[in-house]
Design an enzyme around this catalytic site. Structure first.
Site, PDB file in Angstrom:
ATOM      1  N   ASP A  26     -19.822  50.433-108.554  1.00  0.00           N
ATOM      2  CA  ASP A  26     -19.595  49.536-109.687  1.00  0.00           C
ATOM      3  C   ASP A  26     -18.208  49.861-110.245  1.00  0.00           C
ATOM      4  OD1 ASP A  26     -19.897  51.813-111.264  1.00  0.00           O
ATOM      5  OD2 ASP A  26     -21.648  51.091-112.374  1.00  0.00           O
ATOM      6  N   CYS A  48     -21.413  55.224-108.863  1.00  0.00           N
ATOM      7  CA  CYS A  48     -21.459  54.570-110.175  1.00  0.00           C
ATOM      8  C   CYS A  48     -21.170  55.660-111.204  1.00  0.00           C
ATOM      9  CB  CYS A  48     -22.782  53.840-110.412  1.00  0.00           C
ATOM     10  SG  CYS A  48     -24.239  54.884-110.565  1.00  0.00           S
ATOM     11  N   THR A  63     -23.072  57.658-113.101  1.00  0.00           N
ATOM     12  CA  THR A  63     -23.860  58.883-112.908  1.00  0.00           C
ATOM     13  C   THR A  63     -24.247  59.107-111.451  1.00  0.00           C
ATOM     14  OG1 THR A  63     -25.885  57.621-113.226  1.00  0.00           O
ATOM     15  CG2 THR A  63     -24.947  58.674-115.193  1.00  0.00           C
ATOM     16  N   HIS A 103     -31.551  68.443 -94.241  1.00  0.00           N
ATOM     17  CA  HIS A 103     -32.993  68.474 -94.479  1.00  0.00           C
ATOM     18  C   HIS A 103     -33.598  67.085 -94.660  1.00  0.00           C
ATOM     19  CE1 HIS A 103     -33.261  72.933 -95.980  1.00  0.00           C
ATOM     20  NE2 HIS A 103     -32.463  72.792 -94.930  1.00  0.00           N
ATOM     21  N   HIS A 128     -38.210  69.545 -90.554  1.00  0.00           N
ATOM     22  CA  HIS A 128     -37.440  68.533 -91.295  1.00  0.00           C
ATOM     23  C   HIS A 128     -37.719  67.138 -90.749  1.00  0.00           C
ATOM     24  CE1 HIS A 128     -35.645  71.668 -93.523  1.00  0.00           C
ATOM     25  NE2 HIS A 128     -34.921  72.159 -92.515  1.00  0.00           N
TER      26      HIS A 128
HETATM   27  C1  RB5 Z   1     -22.126  51.658-116.137  1.00  0.00           C
HETATM   28  O1  RB5 Z   1     -21.607  51.802-117.427  1.00  0.00           O
HETATM   29  C2  RB5 Z   1     -23.136  52.758-115.841  1.00  0.00           C
HETATM   30  O2  RB5 Z   1     -24.338  52.502-116.493  1.00  0.00           O
HETATM   31  C3  RB5 Z   1     -23.355  52.881-114.354  1.00  0.00           C
HETATM   32  O3  RB5 Z   1     -22.143  53.136-113.731  1.00  0.00           O
HETATM   33  C4  RB5 Z   1     -24.276  53.974-113.883  1.00  0.00           C
HETATM   34  O4  RB5 Z   1     -23.980  55.192-114.476  1.00  0.00           O
HETATM   35  C5  RB5 Z   1     -25.715  53.705-113.913  1.00  0.00           C
HETATM   36  O5  RB5 Z   1     -26.542  54.477-113.416  1.00  0.00           O
END
Ligand code: RB5
Length: 153
Positions: free
Chosen positions: A8, A65, A67, A98, A134
């Site tokens: 993203d 993204c 996180t 694994h 595994h």
């Molecule tokens: C976008 O702001 C954020 O929510 C996205 O990049 C991500 O972290 C979602 O899991």
């Protein structure tokens, strides 16, 4: 090897450097977007990237993204995808060895670009383990995947 990249808006700078890494390793990539800093929805890119793997166009994926979590959750809804959020080279190595993960997910807001490149390098270089224990466990993940799409759940 062909590797599909997806992110993203939070992941575009990391993705640029990972593209350079992939080329320097002699591999090729498909970038399914996003390509700008304009805000987009990560599930759309988790889906697009995953479908390049399930269609056979790419062998592995690297999805990014903020996180790493949202795009990984989305990817793991696609049958055949084993996505893993990894935060260092050790977790990337273990995800391949694994878990036979086929998608690496990185959180761009928590992992530096330099660290992300090394995590991606490890993920690409590491083969899945041939150890029977595994293989047995990954086959159980695959069986769950079959069950969740069969209506038996
Ligand atoms: C976008 O702001 C954020 O929510 C996205 O990049 C991500 O972290 C979602 O899991």
């Amino acid at each position: 090897m062909k590797i599909v990249l997806a992110s993203d808006h939070a992941g575009i700078e990391h993705k640029k450097r990972i593209k350079e890494l992939i080329s320097s390793m002699g591999h090729t990539f498909i970038d399914v977007g996003t390509h700008t800093a304009e805000s987009v929805d990560y599930p759309d890119y988790g889906q697009k990237g995953s479908e390049k793997i399930t269609s056979g166009e790419a062998e592995l994926g690297i999805f990014i993204c903020g996180t790493g979590i949202g795009i990984c959750m989305s990817a793991n809804k696609i049958k055949g995808i084993r996505g893993a959020v990894c935060w260092n080279t050790e977790t990337a190595r273990l995800a391949r060895e694994h878990n036979n993960a086929n998608v690496l997910c990185i959180g761009a807001r928590f992992i530096s670009i330099e660290d992300a490149v090394e995590i991606a390098r490890t993920f690409i270089e590491t083969p899945a383990s041939g150890d029977p224990r595994h293989i047995r466990r990954v086959n159980k993940i695959k069986a769950l995947d079959e069950r969740s799409t069969s209506g038996d759940c």
